[in-house]
Design a protein around this motif. Structure first.
Motif, mmCIF file in Angstrom:
data_model
loop_
_atom_site.group_PDB
_atom_site.id
_atom_site.type_symbol
_atom_site.label_atom_id
_atom_site.label_comp_id
_atom_site.label_asym_id
_atom_site.label_seq_id
_atom_site.Cartn_x
_atom_site.Cartn_y
_atom_site.Cartn_z
ATOM 1 N N ALA A 82 0.855 -1.189 0.000
ATOM 2 C CA ALA A 82 0.000 0.000 0.000
ATOM 3 C C ALA A 82 0.887 1.235 0.000
ATOM 4 O O ALA A 82 1.811 1.338 0.805
ATOM 5 C CB ALA A 82 -0.916 0.002 1.231
ATOM 6 N N VAL A 83 0.593 2.176 -0.901
ATOM 7 C CA VAL A 83 1.471 3.337 -1.093
ATOM 8 C C VAL A 83 0.848 4.610 -0.546
ATOM 9 O O VAL A 83 -0.327 4.647 -0.164
ATOM 10 C CB VAL A 83 1.819 3.516 -2.585
ATOM 11 C CG1 VAL A 83 2.573 2.292 -3.096
ATOM 12 C CG2 VAL A 83 0.567 3.754 -3.414
ATOM 13 N N GLN A 84 1.658 5.663 -0.549
ATOM 14 C CA GLN A 84 1.243 6.940 0.042
ATOM 15 C C GLN A 84 0.003 7.528 -0.622
ATOM 16 O O GLN A 84 -0.907 7.992 0.051
ATOM 17 C CB GLN A 84 2.400 7.932 -0.044
ATOM 18 C CG GLN A 84 2.080 9.308 0.529
ATOM 19 C CD GLN A 84 3.288 10.220 0.500
ATOM 20 O OE1 GLN A 84 4.430 9.764 0.482
ATOM 21 N NE2 GLN A 84 3.047 11.520 0.485
ATOM 22 N N SER A 85 -0.033 7.523 -1.930
ATOM 23 C CA SER A 85 -1.195 8.035 -2.663
ATOM 24 C C SER A 85 -1.772 6.890 -3.477
ATOM 25 O O SER A 85 -1.207 6.498 -4.501
ATOM 26 C CB SER A 85 -0.791 9.197 -3.588
ATOM 27 O OG SER A 85 -0.286 10.271 -2.826
ATOM 28 N N ALA A 86 -2.877 6.326 -2.988
ATOM 29 C CA ALA A 86 -3.451 5.139 -3.616
ATOM 30 C C ALA A 86 -3.748 5.377 -5.091
ATOM 31 O O ALA A 86 -4.341 6.390 -5.461
ATOM 32 C CB ALA A 86 -4.729 4.737 -2.886
ATOM 33 N N GLN A 87 -3.326 4.444 -5.927
ATOM 34 C CA GLN A 87 -3.577 4.520 -7.358
ATOM 35 C C GLN A 87 -4.878 3.779 -7.667
ATOM 36 O O GLN A 87 -4.919 2.554 -7.651
ATOM 37 C CB GLN A 87 -2.410 3.900 -8.133
ATOM 38 C CG GLN A 87 -1.066 4.560 -7.859
ATOM 39 C CD GLN A 87 -1.053 6.027 -8.248
ATOM 40 O OE1 GLN A 87 -1.412 6.391 -9.370
ATOM 41 N NE2 GLN A 87 -0.629 6.871 -7.323
ATOM 42 N N LEU A 88 -5.923 4.526 -7.919
ATOM 43 C CA LEU A 88 -7.202 3.912 -8.268
ATOM 44 C C LEU A 88 -7.340 3.898 -9.788
ATOM 45 O O LEU A 88 -6.747 4.703 -10.483
ATOM 46 C CB LEU A 88 -8.362 4.685 -7.632
ATOM 47 C CG LEU A 88 -8.300 4.851 -6.110
ATOM 48 C CD1 LEU A 88 -9.587 5.510 -5.593
ATOM 49 C CD2 LEU A 88 -8.072 3.514 -5.405
ATOM 50 N N PHE A 89 -8.126 2.970 -10.299
ATOM 51 C CA PHE A 89 -8.270 2.828 -11.740
ATOM 52 C C PHE A 89 -9.748 2.653 -12.087
ATOM 53 O O PHE A 89 -10.619 2.618 -11.208
ATOM 54 C CB PHE A 89 -7.468 1.622 -12.240
ATOM 55 C CG PHE A 89 -8.021 0.313 -11.755
ATOM 56 C CD1 PHE A 89 -8.893 -0.420 -12.547
ATOM 57 C CD2 PHE A 89 -7.706 -0.169 -10.498
ATOM 58 C CE1 PHE A 89 -9.426 -1.613 -12.096
ATOM 59 C CE2 PHE A 89 -8.243 -1.358 -10.033
ATOM 60 C CZ PHE A 89 -9.107 -2.082 -10.838
ATOM 61 N N GLY A 90 -10.019 2.528 -13.379
ATOM 62 C CA GLY A 90 -11.396 2.318 -13.801
ATOM 63 C C GLY A 90 -12.245 3.546 -13.523
ATOM 64 O O GLY A 90 -11.756 4.664 -13.379
ATOM 65 N N LYS A 91 -13.546 3.316 -13.406
ATOM 66 C CA LYS A 91 -14.479 4.425 -13.222
ATOM 67 C C LYS A 91 -14.969 4.569 -11.794
ATOM 68 O O LYS A 91 -15.111 5.679 -11.292
ATOM 69 C CB LYS A 91 -15.676 4.246 -14.160
ATOM 70 C CG LYS A 91 -16.693 5.392 -14.092
ATOM 71 C CD LYS A 91 -17.794 5.211 -15.109
ATOM 72 C CE LYS A 91 -18.859 6.302 -14.994
ATOM 73 N NZ LYS A 91 -18.307 7.658 -15.128
ATOM 74 N N THR A 92 -15.226 3.459 -11.119
ATOM 75 C CA THR A 92 -15.878 3.521 -9.813
ATOM 76 C C THR A 92 -15.063 2.840 -8.720
ATOM 77 O O THR A 92 -14.107 2.101 -8.988
ATOM 78 C CB THR A 92 -17.267 2.845 -9.866
ATOM 79 O OG1 THR A 92 -17.079 1.430 -10.095
ATOM 80 C CG2 THR A 92 -18.133 3.439 -10.979
ATOM 81 N N VAL A 93 -15.495 3.092 -7.484
ATOM 82 C CA VAL A 93 -14.911 2.404 -6.336
ATOM 83 C C VAL A 93 -15.117 0.903 -6.485
ATOM 84 O O VAL A 93 -14.221 0.105 -6.173
ATOM 85 C CB VAL A 93 -15.545 2.923 -5.033
ATOM 86 C CG1 VAL A 93 -15.149 2.054 -3.848
ATOM 87 C CG2 VAL A 93 -15.142 4.383 -4.787
ATOM 88 N N ARG A 94 -16.260 0.493 -6.990
ATOM 89 C CA ARG A 94 -16.543 -0.934 -7.184
ATOM 90 C C ARG A 94 -15.481 -1.588 -8.080
ATOM 91 O O ARG A 94 -15.037 -2.714 -7.813
ATOM 92 C CB ARG A 94 -17.927 -1.126 -7.805
ATOM 93 C CG ARG A 94 -18.355 -2.593 -7.912
ATOM 94 C CD ARG A 94 -19.605 -2.722 -8.781
ATOM 95 N NE ARG A 94 -20.736 -2.026 -8.203
ATOM 96 C CZ ARG A 94 -21.622 -2.599 -7.389
ATOM 97 N NH1 ARG A 94 -21.491 -3.871 -7.061
ATOM 98 N NH2 ARG A 94 -22.652 -1.897 -6.918
ATOM 99 N N ASP A 95 -15.079 -0.883 -9.146
ATOM 100 C CA ASP A 95 -14.050 -1.430 -10.035
ATOM 101 C C ASP A 95 -12.796 -1.799 -9.254
ATOM 102 O O ASP A 95 -12.144 -2.817 -9.526
ATOM 103 C CB ASP A 95 -13.681 -0.409 -11.120
ATOM 104 C CG ASP A 95 -14.794 -0.171 -12.115
ATOM 105 O OD1 ASP A 95 -15.643 -1.067 -12.295
ATOM 106 O OD2 ASP A 95 -14.820 0.930 -12.715
#
Length: 218
Positions: A82-95
């Motif tokens: 887990a990193v300092q600034s989470a890398q999110l992808f896709g469109k939604t939190v669900r993704d």
């Protein structure tokens, strides 16, 4: 009993030794916090342990098996980063919360996803929220929740609460502590935060390329 060991790890870059002879072992329920000045190699060490960077020399073993003898996907499920600034992808939190299930060829469990959202003090409606609409603190909570959907054997935390407000920090660390108490994984964390250092049962200081470990009794 899970055993994770680092032995004689050395890292050089452009002829400069970042650190050398880093050696330690952690087991279930251990919490080792890594401290040191900026540039001492703390995050580099975690990235090597995560399998993202090759060390110059040394060995890393999980349950007596060399890091590179694992299928890398399997290893990263067991040693989660887990990193300092989470890398999110896709469109939604669900993704993002579906991903840990998908890489394991499992059907996403919405109830588990919602349970972790609630534990992170996020409403259930966030499951379908656009990731681009999240604040920095919300993104970080989703990222850490993603790491914890399938508790690993070793959880790597690289300054995950830097820049977050006190309440968000408290929420994240409370969940991590709760999950460790329940699932008994080891934690390796990098932080400068004195309050977070108190969670550790051992402190490793990187200074001038050398590692010193002090056990904590409180």
């Amino acid at each position: 009993m899970m055993t994770f060991s680092v032995k004689d790890l050395k890292m050089q870059f452009d002829g400069t030794t970042i650190f050398d002879h880093v050696t330690f072992t952690v087991q279930n329920d251990d919490w080792l916090t890594i401290t040191g000045e900026s540039g001492s190699g703390k995050s580099t060490l975690l990235r090597i342990i995560a399998g993202l960077v090759d060390a110059t020399s040394g060995t890393i073993t999980l349950d007596s098996k060399n890091q590179w003898d694992y299928d890398i996907s399997t290893y990263r499920q067991d040693v989660s980063y887990a990193v300092q600034s989470a890398q999110l992808f896709g469109k939604t939190v669900r993704d993002n919360l579906d991903l840990p299930f998908q890489v394991r060829n499992q059907t996403p469990d919405v109830n588990r996803e919602l349970t972790l959202l609630r534990a992170m003090d996020l409403p259930e409606s966030f499951l379908d929220k656009d990731v681009h609409e999240l604040s920095g603190g919300q993104r970080q909570r989703v990222g850490v929740a993603r790491n914890l959907l399938f508790p690993p054997k070793v959880l790597l935390l690289d300054e995950i609460s830097t820049g977050l407000d006190a309440e968000t920090k408290k929420t994240i660390w409370a969940l991590i502590q709760q999950m460790q108490d329940r699932y008994h994984f080891a934690i390796l964390s990098v932080t400068h935060d004195g309050e977070e250092i108190k969670h550790a049962n051992a402190i490793m200081t990187l200074e001038d390329g050398e590692a010193t470990i002090n056990e904590r009794t409180n």
